[in-house]
Design a protein around this motif. Structure first.
Motif, PDB file in Angstrom:
ATOM      1  N   ALA A  69     -42.293 102.971 107.234  1.00 13.42           N
ATOM      2  CA  ALA A  69     -43.289 104.070 107.759  1.00 13.42           C
ATOM      3  C   ALA A  69     -44.481 103.600 108.491  1.00 13.42           C
ATOM      4  CB  ALA A  69     -43.506 104.975 106.514  1.00 13.42           C
ATOM      5  N   GLU A 226     -38.009 116.060  97.548  1.00 13.46           N
ATOM      6  CA  GLU A 226     -38.734 114.860  97.799  1.00 13.46           C
ATOM      7  C   GLU A 226     -40.192 114.944  97.532  1.00 13.46           C
ATOM      8  OE1 GLU A 226     -38.494 113.432 101.758  1.00 13.46           O
ATOM      9  OE2 GLU A 226     -39.393 111.295 101.393  1.00 13.46           O
ATOM     10  N   ARG A 227     -41.007 114.603  96.985  1.00 13.50           N
ATOM     11  CA  ARG A 227     -42.331 114.586  96.981  1.00 13.50           C
ATOM     12  C   ARG A 227     -43.071 113.445  96.650  1.00 13.50           C
ATOM     13  NH1 ARG A 227     -40.741 118.893  97.977  1.00 13.50           N
ATOM     14  NH2 ARG A 227     -41.404 120.984  97.583  1.00 13.50           N
ATOM     15  N   LYS A 228     -44.279 113.018  96.978  1.00 15.95           N
ATOM     16  CA  LYS A 228     -44.875 111.930  96.837  1.00 15.95           C
ATOM     17  C   LYS A 228     -45.073 111.755  95.260  1.00 15.95           C
ATOM     18  CE  LYS A 228     -49.518 110.297  97.691  1.00 15.95           C
ATOM     19  NZ  LYS A 228     -50.561 110.062  98.870  1.00 15.95           N
ATOM     20  N   CYS A 230     -46.534 109.193  92.645  1.00 14.35           N
ATOM     21  CA  CYS A 230     -47.341 108.107  92.194  1.00 14.35           C
ATOM     22  C   CYS A 230     -46.890 107.263  90.865  1.00 14.35           C
ATOM     23  CB  CYS A 230     -48.837 108.305  92.466  1.00 14.35           C
ATOM     24  SG  CYS A 230     -49.375 108.660  94.230  1.00 14.35           S
ATOM     25  N   CYS A 236     -49.467 111.897  87.333  1.00 11.71           N
ATOM     26  CA  CYS A 236     -50.639 111.533  88.598  1.00 11.71           C
ATOM     27  C   CYS A 236     -50.713 113.014  89.327  1.00 11.71           C
ATOM     28  CB  CYS A 236     -50.003 110.508  89.597  1.00 11.71           C
ATOM     29  SG  CYS A 236     -48.610 111.184  90.484  1.00 11.71           S
ATOM     30  N   HIS A 238     -49.213 114.462  92.006  1.00 14.39           N
ATOM     31  CA  HIS A 238     -48.851 114.794  93.331  1.00 14.39           C
ATOM     32  C   HIS A 238     -47.550 115.511  93.371  1.00 14.39           C
ATOM     33  CE1 HIS A 238     -51.866 112.234  95.028  1.00 14.39           C
ATOM     34  NE2 HIS A 238     -51.709 111.399  93.921  1.00 14.39           N
ATOM     35  N   ASP A 263     -44.784 125.537  96.505  1.00 19.76           N
ATOM     36  CA  ASP A 263     -45.420 124.374  96.507  1.00 19.76           C
ATOM     37  C   ASP A 263     -46.899 124.430  96.521  1.00 19.76           C
ATOM     38  OD1 ASP A 263     -44.328 121.598  97.004  1.00 19.76           O
ATOM     39  OD2 ASP A 263     -43.117 122.648  98.052  1.00 19.76           O
TER      40      ASP A 263
ATOM     41  N   THR B 241     -54.129 108.373  92.230  1.00 19.05           N
ATOM     42  CA  THR B 241     -53.231 107.862  93.228  1.00 19.05           C
ATOM     43  C   THR B 241     -53.250 106.278  92.711  1.00 19.05           C
ATOM     44  OG1 THR B 241     -53.668 109.360  95.065  1.00 19.05           O
ATOM     45  CG2 THR B 241     -52.820 107.209  95.679  1.00 19.05           C
ATOM     46  N   GLY B 267     -53.705 114.788 102.692  1.00 20.54           N
ATOM     47  CA  GLY B 267     -53.148 113.728 102.303  1.00 20.54           C
ATOM     48  C   GLY B 267     -52.455 113.529 100.922  1.00 20.54           C
ATOM     49  N   PHE B 268     -52.816 114.412 100.295  1.00 18.41           N
ATOM     50  CA  PHE B 268     -52.402 114.602  98.853  1.00 18.41           C
ATOM     51  C   PHE B 268     -50.935 114.506  98.531  1.00 18.41           C
ATOM     52  CE2 PHE B 268     -51.669 116.813  94.804  1.00 18.41           C
ATOM     53  CZ  PHE B 268     -52.221 116.205  93.848  1.00 18.41           C
ATOM     54  N   ASP B 270     -48.754 114.026 101.105  1.00 15.85           N
ATOM     55  CA  ASP B 270     -48.062 113.458 102.411  1.00 15.85           C
ATOM     56  C   ASP B 270     -47.095 112.357 101.822  1.00 15.85           C
ATOM     57  OD1 ASP B 270     -49.605 114.982 103.946  1.00 15.85           O
ATOM     58  OD2 ASP B 270     -50.724 113.577 104.889  1.00 15.85           O
ATOM     59  N   MET B 271     -45.888 112.488 102.448  1.00 14.10           N
ATOM     60  CA  MET B 271     -45.060 111.493 102.220  1.00 14.10           C
ATOM     61  C   MET B 271     -44.488 110.543 103.294  1.00 14.10           C
ATOM     62  SD  MET B 271     -42.246 114.122 100.153  1.00 14.10           S
ATOM     63  CE  MET B 271     -42.262 114.938 101.642  1.00 14.10           C
ATOM     64  N   ALA B 272     -43.748 109.494 103.080  1.00 13.99           N
ATOM     65  CA  ALA B 272     -43.573 108.451 104.084  1.00 13.99           C
ATOM     66  C   ALA B 272     -43.298 108.952 105.349  1.00 13.99           C
ATOM     67  CB  ALA B 272     -42.665 107.387 103.487  1.00 13.99           C
ATOM     68  N   HIS B 275     -44.237 114.178 106.333  1.00  9.55           N
ATOM     69  CA  HIS B 275     -44.160 115.472 106.039  1.00  9.55           C
ATOM     70  C   HIS B 275     -45.093 115.625 104.791  1.00  9.55           C
ATOM     71  CE1 HIS B 275     -42.453 119.417 105.910  1.00  9.55           C
ATOM     72  NE2 HIS B 275     -42.587 119.447 104.363  1.00  9.55           N
ATOM     73  N   PHE B 277     -47.354 119.126 102.440  1.00 13.13           N
ATOM     74  CA  PHE B 277     -47.324 120.452 101.920  1.00 13.13           C
ATOM     75  C   PHE B 277     -48.838 120.995 101.854  1.00 13.13           C
ATOM     76  CE2 PHE B 277     -43.763 118.465 100.098  1.00 13.13           C
ATOM     77  CZ  PHE B 277     -42.548 119.357 100.390  1.00 13.13           C
TER      78      PHE B 277
END
Lengths: 263, 337
Positions: A69, A226-228, A230, A236, A238, A263, B241, B267-268, B270-272, B275, B277
């Motif tokens: 990415a 799918e979510r961020k 960490c 965390c 996120h 969300d 993070t 950016g909290f 944001d994914m690769a 995308h 929310f």
């Protein structure tokens, strides 16, 4: 003393292969129990750590399919070569509950990179056809260059029950042109049918709507979010959706139980 | 039992007990506007330095959840955990009911909610809470509305005034403070209460996506600037993070840290794939508000928000957190959500 849950362990990279212009599959020697739908925190020390779902579960290995990415982690990870080491912790998340799916006709719909987390589930039912009376697979990619897991798709095609689509042309005899949700109505649904939908949020939204319209029960649909993430440990923050943490309660959710989360 | 100590005697006795003293202190000229002061938690050499009659600008969470915390050191191919020396000396931490209640939320996230966090546990084990009384409800305070008043999980509690401290001790580590001191007749000036202009009424019942879609959040699309100050001063915001670095003079070595993150800042989520929310600032505001006064309770049984009002104090756009809650409750009463 309990082990530090943040501490990654070093694992041997058995192979790295290119899937598309930006996607790579890493094969890592790993022998701890892992379920389809689970994910790992993969890291390259000094570059960073990111969550990746497992895209194949072998006897002594796991695959993870990673998109370069362009950030800090993925270019460094995808530049590794076989024989080097990678740091991993996990697996995390609930994964798919095979007990809920076994014995039922299945529709598995995967959009784009969403195929990666759901592929171990397809692999499982391809390897154990006796566990489902009917397996129908819907695959959708944006365009031909984005197609992942081509050799696997060829194998699945040989067994039938596969609808493959591209959002945009050019025409290809094997791939139909159109958005994945519009092909849902071509599937056969019985009252026992269970469906699994994984892909980008918009694809999931419209595929679920199409499945519901096609008389698949809400309780019989599973999704993977799918979510961020960490940490993978619920700390965390996120990946929080409403009161749920995707890393702890998910990434696999039953649609009826999770449709009110936002969300 | 309450007993009285003047500051000199209190300092003498605490020195013998041998813990670090930390509490809200005045930092002259360090406020966020010119010629203003800042009150934040720092080390006290005497209890006289403790600021008991004003609200602190920052919470005490940095003691257990630092802004930046090294988790591992990388030396060539080796991963090692930070070696800890004798830095586990107990800390007697003087704090108000709201900040003490915040530790319950932090404990829930770091210790009880998922897998226990060893870094947090280590720092948390040092803390001996010393409750301080509130002389009055400060601006934007609403601890009572969220049930964070009257916290009782303290090692000792002290009422400060010009002459000294009226104390009561729960934790036997501090029993020597009361040695030979007569009991005094004292009524703890609590429970703490809400500031009359900051009183909130929380929405009752279950909230669904209608609450997220309601127009009330659109006001914040315009007003909020997504600076994240509200998260940083919040005593219960715990998001972080992961961050890896390598040293400039030796790129073979480096470390993995975690740093505070903010759900209000770009950016909290944001994914690769690019995308994310909650692109709209109003949606981030809604995410934060509902976490504090709804989602957390649904998961853990008590409110995350402790009513300290620092988010309202610090907002450069004068966004009132209590105002947002009250708008939400009003919308519910009107049957709109």
């Amino acid at each position: 003393m309990t082990p530090n849950p943040y501490k990654p362990e070093k694992y041997l990279l058995l192979d790295i292969s290119s899937q598309s212009a930006t996607e790579y599959t890493l094969r890592v020697r790993f022998d701890r129990p892992t379920l389809p739908g689970q994910f790992f925190e993969v890291s390259l020390p000094k570059f960073g750590e990111s969550p990746f779902s497992v895209s194949e579960i072998g006897p002594n290995y796991i695959d993870m399919t990673i998109r370069n990415a362009g950030g800090r982690v993925t270019p460094a990870v995808t530049a590794l070569t076989a024989g080097q080491y990678i740091h991993i912790r996990g697996p995390y998340g609930n994964g798919f509950d095979l007990g809920e799916l076994r014995g039922r006709p299945l529709i598995i719909a995967a959009g784009g990179v969403g195929l990666s987390p759901v592929k171990p589930l397809i692999d499982h039912f391809q390897a154990h056809p006796e566990e489902t009376p009917d397996l129908q697979i819907l695959l959708g990619f944006k365009k031909a260059e984005d197609i992942l897991f081509r050799p696997d798709i060829e194998k699945w095609r040989a067994r039938g029950g596969l609808i493959m689509s591209l959002d945009q042309g050019p025409e290809d005899p094997d791939w139909r042109i159109g958005l994945l949700p519009q092909f849902v109505k071509e599937t056969t649904v019985t009252k026992d049918t269970a469906a699994v939908v994984v892909g980008p949020p918009v694809m999931m939204k419209f595929t679920i709507a199409a499945l519901l319209e096609h008389q698949v029960a809400e309780e019989s649909i599973w999704i993977s979010q799918e979510r961020k993430m960490c940490c993978g440990l619920g700390h965390c923050g996120h990946c929080k959706i409403s009161h749920s943490y995707v890393c702890l309660d998910g990434p696999v959710y039953n649609y009826a139980q999770s449709k009110d989360l936002f969300d | 039992m309450f007993f009285h100590l003047d500051y000199e005697e209190a300092d003498r006795r605490l020195t013998q007990i041998g813990c670090l003293l930390i509490g809200p202190t005045l930092h002259q000229g360090e406020g966020r506007c010119s010629d203003t002061d800042q009150i934040r938690y720092s080390r006290l050499s005497s209890l006289r330095q403790l600021v008991w009659n004003r609200k602190s600008d920052w919470s005490a969470k940095e003691l257990v959840s630092p802004q930046r915390q090294s988790l591992f050191y990388f030396t060539e191919e080796m991963v090692s955990e930070p070696a800890y020396g004798n830095d586990l000396q107990p800390i007697l931490l003087f704090l108000r009911s709201c900040d003490l209640a915040a530790f319950k939320a932090l404990d829930q996230v770091y210790l009880n909610g998922g897998v226990a966090d060893p870094y947090y546990r280590r720092l948390r084990s040092r803390i001996r809470p010393g409750l301080i009384s509130c002389p009055r409800p400060f601006e934007n305070c609403f601890c009572r509305s969220v049930g964070a008043d009257g916290e009782e999980d303290y090692s000792l509690a002290g009422h400060f005034d010009e002459d000294g401290i009226v104390l009561t001790v729960k934790n036997p580590e501090f029993n020597s403070l009361s040695l030979d001191r007569p009991a005094v007749d004292f009524r703890w000036p609590a429970p703490e209460s809400d500031h009359p202009e900051a009183r909130v009424e929380l929405p009752e019942g279950d909230l669904d996506s209608q609450a997220a879609d309601h127009d009330l959040w659109r006001e914040y699309d315009e007003r909020c600037v997504a600076c994240g100050r509200c998260n940083l001063v919040c005593p219960t915001c715990t998001c972080f993070t992961m961050q890896d670095i390598h040293y400039r003079d030796n790129p073979a070595n480096g470390e993995r840290r975690r740093v505070w993150a903010s759900c209000m800042i770009d950016g909290f989520s944001d994914m690769a794939g690019g995308h994310g929310f909650r692109g709209r600032y109003g949606d981030r505001m809604r995410f934060r508000v509902l976490h504090k006064i709804y989602d957390f309770k649904k998961r853990h049984g008590f409110h995350m928000c402790v009513g300290c009002g620092r988010c309202s104090d610090v907002c450069p756009q004068y966004i009132s957190f209590t105002g947002a809650i009250n708008k939400l409750t009003a919308a519910r009463r009107r049957g709109e959500i």
